[in-house]
Design a protein around this motif. Structure first.
Motif, PDB file in Angstrom:
ATOM      1  N   UNK A   1      26.476 -59.005 -35.409  1.00  0.00           N
ATOM      2  CA  UNK A   1      25.309 -59.891 -35.495  1.00  0.00           C
ATOM      3  C   UNK A   1      24.246 -59.366 -36.449  1.00  0.00           C
ATOM      4  N   UNK A   2      23.929 -58.060 -36.352  1.00  0.00           N
ATOM      5  CA  UNK A   2      22.767 -57.557 -37.088  1.00  0.00           C
ATOM      6  C   UNK A   2      23.027 -56.328 -37.940  1.00  0.00           C
ATOM      7  N   UNK A   3      24.244 -55.843 -37.976  1.00  0.00           N
ATOM      8  CA  UNK A   3      24.570 -54.745 -38.883  1.00  0.00           C
ATOM      9  C   UNK A   3      24.039 -53.396 -38.446  1.00  0.00           C
ATOM     10  N   UNK A   4      23.375 -52.721 -39.380  1.00  0.00           N
ATOM     11  CA  UNK A   4      22.994 -51.321 -39.201  1.00  0.00           C
ATOM     12  C   UNK A   4      22.025 -51.043 -38.059  1.00  0.00           C
TER      13      UNK A   4
ATOM     14  N   UNK B   1      14.983 -59.143 -32.615  1.00  0.00           N
ATOM     15  CA  UNK B   1      14.941 -58.194 -33.728  1.00  0.00           C
ATOM     16  C   UNK B   1      14.884 -58.928 -35.072  1.00  0.00           C
ATOM     17  N   UNK B   2      15.698 -59.950 -35.212  1.00  0.00           N
ATOM     18  CA  UNK B   2      15.710 -60.730 -36.450  1.00  0.00           C
ATOM     19  C   UNK B   2      14.351 -61.390 -36.654  1.00  0.00           C
TER      20      UNK B   2
ATOM     21  N   UNK C   1      31.016 -49.837 -26.007  1.00  0.00           N
ATOM     22  CA  UNK C   1      31.668 -49.984 -27.316  1.00  0.00           C
ATOM     23  C   UNK C   1      31.834 -51.449 -27.742  1.00  0.00           C
ATOM     24  N   UNK C   2      32.180 -52.311 -26.813  1.00  0.00           N
ATOM     25  CA  UNK C   2      32.346 -53.720 -27.140  1.00  0.00           C
ATOM     26  C   UNK C   2      30.995 -54.371 -27.443  1.00  0.00           C
ATOM     27  N   UNK C   3      29.981 -53.997 -26.685  1.00  0.00           N
ATOM     28  CA  UNK C   3      28.639 -54.532 -26.904  1.00  0.00           C
ATOM     29  C   UNK C   3      28.117 -54.099 -28.273  1.00  0.00           C
ATOM     30  N   UNK C   4      28.359 -52.846 -28.625  1.00  0.00           N
ATOM     31  CA  UNK C   4      27.922 -52.328 -29.915  1.00  0.00           C
ATOM     32  C   UNK C   4      28.648 -53.041 -31.057  1.00  0.00           C
TER      33      UNK C   4
ATOM     34  N   UNK D   1      32.957 -56.366 -41.128  1.00  0.00           N
ATOM     35  CA  UNK D   1      32.502 -56.924 -42.405  1.00  0.00           C
ATOM     36  C   UNK D   1      33.156 -58.281 -42.660  1.00  0.00           C
ATOM     37  N   UNK D   2      34.441 -58.391 -42.359  1.00  0.00           N
ATOM     38  CA  UNK D   2      35.128 -59.679 -42.529  1.00  0.00           C
ATOM     39  C   UNK D   2      34.573 -60.728 -41.579  1.00  0.00           C
TER      40      UNK D   2
END
Length: 183
Positions: free
Chosen positions: A39-42, A84-85, A30-33, A125-126
């Motif tokens: 970092x990368x959103x969806x 990924x980016x 959960x923390x990793x997610x 988001x913040x």
């Protein structure tokens, strides 16, 4: 779970104990997610999957305690996110993903889960609005719970720089939250 308990579970998982690996996964995922979402959103779920693939593949070579494992996992996640980016810049996505995937039934209270998800999404988001160095420092320190030196190792910076970035990011978040409450 404290660092000692996590370290013990990691040691058992390295030895092939599937139950211990489940404990490690439930503690760290959960923390990793959350870190990856910041970092990368969806695409965080996909990158988390790649991260866990790499963790499982290399778990036998890991040496360290629970805190070290969190840092090691965060480093792998960060590398996968940066890859990924870079891939996205070279090959932009050309298809739309189906957002109507059936969710597994849960025994948890739906209202509580919804409120938790909303607050998590709002917080991420913040954090995403912060300058990148501050956002990453806050994600590593607060979401993943890494200490200054471990977060610095993940980011390739000095611990003081990470502590400063984290502090500045948290101050900015606090100011944004106070401003939102006053409206």
């Amino acid at each position: 779970m404290d660092a000692t308990e996590l370290g013990d579970a990691v040691a058992l998982a390295r030895g092939g104990d599937e139950v211990a690996f489940g404990v490690v996964y439930r503690e760290v995922h959960p923390m990793l997610l959350g870190y990856l979402r910041g970092l990368i959103g969806d695409d965080a779920d996909d990158i988390a999957s790649e991260t866990w693939h790499d963790i499982v593949r290399d778990l036998g070579s890991f040496r360290g305690d629970g805190s070290g494992f969190r840092g090691w996992a965060a480093t792998i996640a960060r590398h996968r996110a940066l890859d990924h980016v870079r891939r996205g810049r070279v090959r932009p996505r050309t298809t739309v993903l189906d957002e109507h995937v059936a969710e597994p039934a849960t025994a948890r209270d739906s209202e509580g889960v919804a409120l938790e998800n909303l607050s998590t999404e709002r917080a991420l988001a913040l954090i995403a609005e912060l300058p990148r160095d501050q956002a990453e420092a806050v994600l590593l320190r607060v979401v993943l719970g890494l200490n200054g030196p471990m977060a610095a190792k993940v980011l390739g910076k000095r611990p003081g720089a990470v502590r400063t970035a984290s502090h500045r990011g948290l101050v900015r978040l606090s100011e944004r939250l106070k401003g939102a409450e006053e409206k």
